[in-house]
Design a protein around this motif. Structure first.
Motif, PDB file in Angstrom:
ATOM      1  N   UNK A 370       0.895  -1.501  -0.198  1.00  0.00           N
ATOM      2  CA  UNK A 370      -0.107   0.501  -0.209  1.00  0.00           C
ATOM      3  C   UNK A 370       0.945   1.500  -0.036  1.00  0.00           C
ATOM      4  N   UNK A 371       1.856   1.548   0.619  1.00  0.00           N
ATOM      5  CA  UNK A 371       3.240   1.899   1.215  1.00  0.00           C
ATOM      6  C   UNK A 371       3.295   2.766  -0.812  1.00  0.00           C
ATOM      7  N   UNK A 374       0.157   3.955  -2.793  1.00  0.00           N
ATOM      8  CA  UNK A 374       0.166   5.864  -1.724  1.00  0.00           C
ATOM      9  C   UNK A 374       1.162   6.203  -2.919  1.00  0.00           C
ATOM     10  N   UNK A 376       4.065   6.323  -1.205  1.00  0.00           N
ATOM     11  CA  UNK A 376       5.518   6.861  -0.175  1.00  0.00           C
ATOM     12  C   UNK A 376       5.944   6.873  -0.537  1.00  0.00           C
TER      13      UNK A 376
ATOM     14  N   UNK B 265      -6.039  12.359   5.209  1.00  0.00           N
ATOM     15  CA  UNK B 265      -5.456  11.676   5.207  1.00  0.00           C
ATOM     16  C   UNK B 265      -5.296  11.918   3.351  1.00  0.00           C
ATOM     17  N   UNK B 269      -0.474  12.068   3.207  1.00  0.00           N
ATOM     18  CA  UNK B 269      -0.114  11.287   2.067  1.00  0.00           C
ATOM     19  C   UNK B 269       0.218  12.802   1.163  1.00  0.00           C
ATOM     20  N   UNK B 272       3.416  13.724   3.185  1.00  0.00           N
ATOM     21  CA  UNK B 272       5.032  12.809   3.040  1.00  0.00           C
ATOM     22  C   UNK B 272       5.143  12.097   2.119  1.00  0.00           C
ATOM     23  N   UNK B 273       4.694  12.718   0.627  1.00  0.00           N
ATOM     24  CA  UNK B 273       5.263  12.097  -0.654  1.00  0.00           C
ATOM     25  C   UNK B 273       7.038  13.153  -0.744  1.00  0.00           C
ATOM     26  N   UNK B 276       9.071  12.241   2.998  1.00  0.00           N
ATOM     27  CA  UNK B 276      10.031  10.817   3.278  1.00  0.00           C
ATOM     28  C   UNK B 276      10.901  11.068   2.070  1.00  0.00           C
ATOM     29  N   UNK B 288       6.411   5.719   7.116  1.00  0.00           N
ATOM     30  CA  UNK B 288       5.233   4.802   5.612  1.00  0.00           C
ATOM     31  C   UNK B 288       4.540   4.066   6.537  1.00  0.00           C
ATOM     32  N   UNK B 289       5.163   3.624   7.531  1.00  0.00           N
ATOM     33  CA  UNK B 289       4.058   2.511   7.597  1.00  0.00           C
ATOM     34  C   UNK B 289       3.019   2.836   9.073  1.00  0.00           C
ATOM     35  N   UNK B 292       0.424   4.414   5.898  1.00  0.00           N
ATOM     36  CA  UNK B 292      -0.100   3.520   5.581  1.00  0.00           C
ATOM     37  C   UNK B 292      -1.772   2.718   6.722  1.00  0.00           C
ATOM     38  N   UNK B 295      -4.182   5.247   6.392  1.00  0.00           N
ATOM     39  CA  UNK B 295      -4.912   4.355   5.278  1.00  0.00           C
ATOM     40  C   UNK B 295      -5.868   3.420   6.011  1.00  0.00           C
TER      41      UNK B 295
END
Lengths: 379, 394
Positions: A370-371, A374, A376, B265, B269, B272-273, B276, B288-289, B292, B295
């Motif tokens: 999923x990461x 998405x 990420x 969310x 996200x 985070x993009x 990260x 990331x965990x 998710x 999510x």
């Protein structure tokens, strides 16, 4: 979006639950755990009720229903900790042949599944990894045939299945390129059954020692276009089915824990009247319902071939993983001493729930998936 | 089970979408004059409520005379989906439209309907809910604000607290004790109290992150005289009314909450993009965990909401509804915690200049409003355990 079972689906569920209550009581499951029974009679009964034929097309003798119905059956099998080849045959072998093979191969291999004459499984994982890119087993051409070498881990029913779909790759390929799929008769493989926590699931490791596969048993030649995509679709189905089995077991653990909290008295009152217990049971209920909702969504995306199916499968499996963690832990803890005994049925379910976590990708590996989807982390 | 609605529902959606496009309040008028409390009706909000009422879009499931069009539950669902998608608030007085008005329709006299409920529907009045007191929060039934019968009315004395919107509301839906000798659940009544009644005073409570915000208030009642005609329903039957009133809120409130979770969310996200890739591997994987996991929670809340709705729409009961409040508010809180931690030491800043709003850490503190108000998460767990699962009361 309607995520509640229809009248017809509820009827199927009640019907399956009723059959399993009589044909697969905890006493049978315990006998299989103890090596005193194989559960073969149960499989014959399922065949007699056309359960393996449910979602197969009518052209091969199936009933033409959808993956939602399969999900409902598998959830009930998890709830009953049912032994037998249903999970591997219907949710792994069948989609592998349908998605990867030609229409002629589908007719050839799936008509006997619909008739209950053939069982099958899927050998894809290696060294605990379930993603296509992790396949290292090699397929090399020899004339019009192919020869398979390597090893596979954690193959359900590999020692008993009639047919095994093996995923292997062309020599000198890596990643998601060069993958192929082959149908190998079960008795040509060397299968090593493992002693696992839930012995009703026949989990084996497999060695592929120069197995010759004739051309008509090649579902997808290594490197053929669309193979990886088709394989992912197979994994979607198999993954959602394992989530269904896990959640079925979890729901039963939750129900047993709830009943126990109502009956068991300490300090002159039911333990379920204490908030320390009550709130944990409310949390168990919440996580079981949430996971079920995601499970049905995933089942629907597969039944309706929705583009969200891959993500939905990972969501369902990740949720099922979190669900089994909490439900197994609190379910056993709240039962106290009685849960620690072999005679009490709880452990059968705990073990089925735990086994589900490890098959077709852990919750963590699906969160990683999923990461990536998405964006990420890098793909 | 199915993923899509049928054609008649989709055509209902298109009808509303077209109407919404032509009649919605503009972004400009909404930002120029924002609602500053949950009972504040800025000019655009009054006009917007009135337009929806006149055209039968205010409460689609109600009959035309009450601002609806006798829509089916599933049609109301797609109506709410469209409002959320367009980011147009259905009302700036949610407790008035969602709890107070329906309760007056259910239990009130004709006069109460015409003086209090209909003006809410026409955007002319707003209401606040007088429930919590300093000594009665989760244990609401121990409330002690007294209403004593005197002459042709009641004299009210006591104090409410955490009363959202009290400084803007036109009237209060007041829970008060009318029989101090009865068991605590049996001596409570509901009065409709005009906020300009002599003896009613409001003191705003500065908010944890925005001292200037005036949504939460203390309300003091000192010999406030309320006419007998303002008693809602039966005398001393207020507790039953409390349960019924709050039930109006459930059913579809989850949809707005879930869509807010989704948009929060998406923001998390997106940030985070950017962040990260700059983190060392272990921290990147950990963050990331966490994201998710959020999510999975958001998608689970959404699927659970739709599943419970499908059960209700078929006329059954939906015990999942009881789960939604605690789970959604806790997920919302977790999103903001993860959002603030994602930013590392940057997460200490209280203002997000780029978006022109409070930063994650401030919104994290704000989000406790969701897990504390309208029945704390702990009370929700009691309700689930006792009413849904049948565990004995402690």
């Amino acid at each position: 979006m309607d995520l509640e079972l229809s009248e017809e689906e509820l009827e199927l569920r009640d019907n399956v639950r009723g059959v399993l209550a009589a044909a697969c009581p905890p006493s049978l499951v315990r006998s299989v755990f103890e090596g005193k029974d194989t559960g073969d009679a149960l499989w014959e009964q399922m065949v007699g009720l056309y359960w393996p034929a449910l979602a197969l097309p009518e052209r091969v003798g199936g009933l033409g229903r959808t993956f939602v119905d399969v999900t409902i059956v598998v959830e009930e099998l998890g709830r009953a900790v049912a032994p037998g080849p249903y999970l591997a045959t219907v949710t792994q072998f069948t989609p592998a042949v349908s998605e990867l093979g030609s229409p002629e191969q589908a007719d050839r291999f799936l008509a006997p599944v619909a008739a209950g004459e053939t069982t099958g499984t899927l050998a894809v994982a290696e060294h605990g990894r379930w993603e296509p890119a992790a396949v290292a087993a090699v397929a090399r051409p020899e004339g019009s045939d192919w020869v398979l070498t390597g090893s596979k881990s954690t193959v359900l029913d590999a020692d008993t299945a009639d047919e095994v779909v093996v995923v292997a790759r062309a020599t000198d390929t890596a990643g998601i390129d060069g993958l192929g799929a082959f149908v190998v008769p079960g008795d040509e493989l060397e299968a090593f059954p493992r002693r696992v926590i839930d012995p009703t699931l026949r989990i084996c490791d497999v060695v592929l020692d120069d197995i010759e596969v004739p051309a008509d048993r090649v579902l997808a030649e290594p490197g053929a276009g669309g193979t990886t995509q088709a394989l992912r679709r197979v994994l979607d189905e198999a993954t959602v089915a394992v989530a269904a089995s896990t959640i079925g077991a979890c729901r039963r653990i939750f129900e047993m824990t709830l009943d126990y909290a109502k009956e068991r008295e300490q300090f002159g009152r039911p333990i379920g009247s204490f908030q320390a217990v009550k709130h944990r049971i409310a949390d168990l209920y919440s996580i079981v319902e949430r996971s079920t909702a995601l499970l049905y969504f995933a089942a629907l995306t597969i039944a309706e071939d929705d583009p969200r199916r891959r993500e939905a499968a990972s969501l369902a499996k990740a949720a099922a993983g979190d669900c089994q963690r909490l439900v197994a832990e609190d379910g056993l803890q709240l039962h106290g001493g009685i849960g620690m005994t072999w005679e009490y049925d709880l452990h059968l379910l705990l073990k089925r729930a735990k086994a589900g976590e490890a098959l077709f990708g852990t919750a963590a590996s699906h969160r990683a998936e999923l990461a990536r989807s998405l964006e990420l982390v890098a793909p | 089970m199915r993923l899509t609605f049928d054609d008649t529902v989709e055509s209902f959606r298109s009808t509303f979408r077209a109407w919404l496009g032509e009649n919605r309040p503009s972004e400009e008028e909404m930002t120029a004059d924002p609602a500053v409390s949950s009972a504040h009706l800025p000019g655009w909000a009054r006009r917007w409520t009135r337009r929806m009422f006149d055209d039968g879009w205010l409460v689609p499931g109600w009959p035309p005379e009450r601002g609806g069009r006798d829509a089916a539950p599933v049609e109301t669902l797609v109506y709410l989906e469209e409002l959320e998608r367009a980011r147009v608030p259905r009302t700036t007085n949610p407790q008035g439209l969602g709890i107070v008005a329906p309760s007056i329709f259910e239990f009130g006299t004709e006069e109460q309907v015409s003086r209090y409920a209909m003006p809410i529907l026409r955007g002319e009045k707003s209401a606040c809910l007088g429930m919590s007191e300093p000594g009665a929060g989760s244990d609401l039934a121990s409330l002690s604000t007294r209403a004593t019968a005197e002459g042709d009315g009641f004299v009210v004395n006591g104090q409410k607290v955490w009363t959202s919107g009290a400084s803007h509301a036109d009237f209060c839906f007041l829970f008060c004790r009318t029989d101090p000798d009865a068991p605590k659940h049996k001596g409570i009544s509901v009065l409709l109290v005009d906020m300009d009644t002599p003896g009613v005073t409001v003191r705003p409570l500065p908010h944890i992150t925005k001292p200037e915000q005036t949504d939460l208030n203390e309300v003091f009642f000192t010999d406030a005289v309320v006419p007998a005609a303002n008693l809602l329903g039966q005398l001393n039957n207020g507790w039953a009314l409390a349960g019924a009133s709050l039930a109006h809120e459930r059913g579809m409130v989850w949809l707005g909450t879930v869509m807010e979770l989704e948009s929060t969310f998406d923001r998390l996200a997106a940030e985070a993009r950017e962040i990260l890739p700059r983190l060392p591997a272990f921290e990147q994987a950990h963050a990331a965990d966490q994201i998710v996991r959020c999510y999975v929670d958001v998608q689970a809340a959404k699927c659970l909401g739709y599943r419970s709705f499908a059960k209700l729409a078929r006329g059954g009961s939906a015990p999942e509804q009881a789960l939604m409040k605690a789970f959604c508010s806790e997920s919302h809180r977790r999103l903001h915690l993860v959002g603030s931690e994602l930013h590392g030491d940057g997460g200490l800043d209280v203002w997000d200049a780029r978006r022109g709003e409070q930063a994650w850490i401030e919104q994290y503190f704000n989000s406790f409003g969701g897990t504390i108000s309208a029945g704390t998460s702990e009370i929700q767990r009691n309700i689930i355990a006792e009413r849904v699962l049948g565990l004995p009361r402690g």
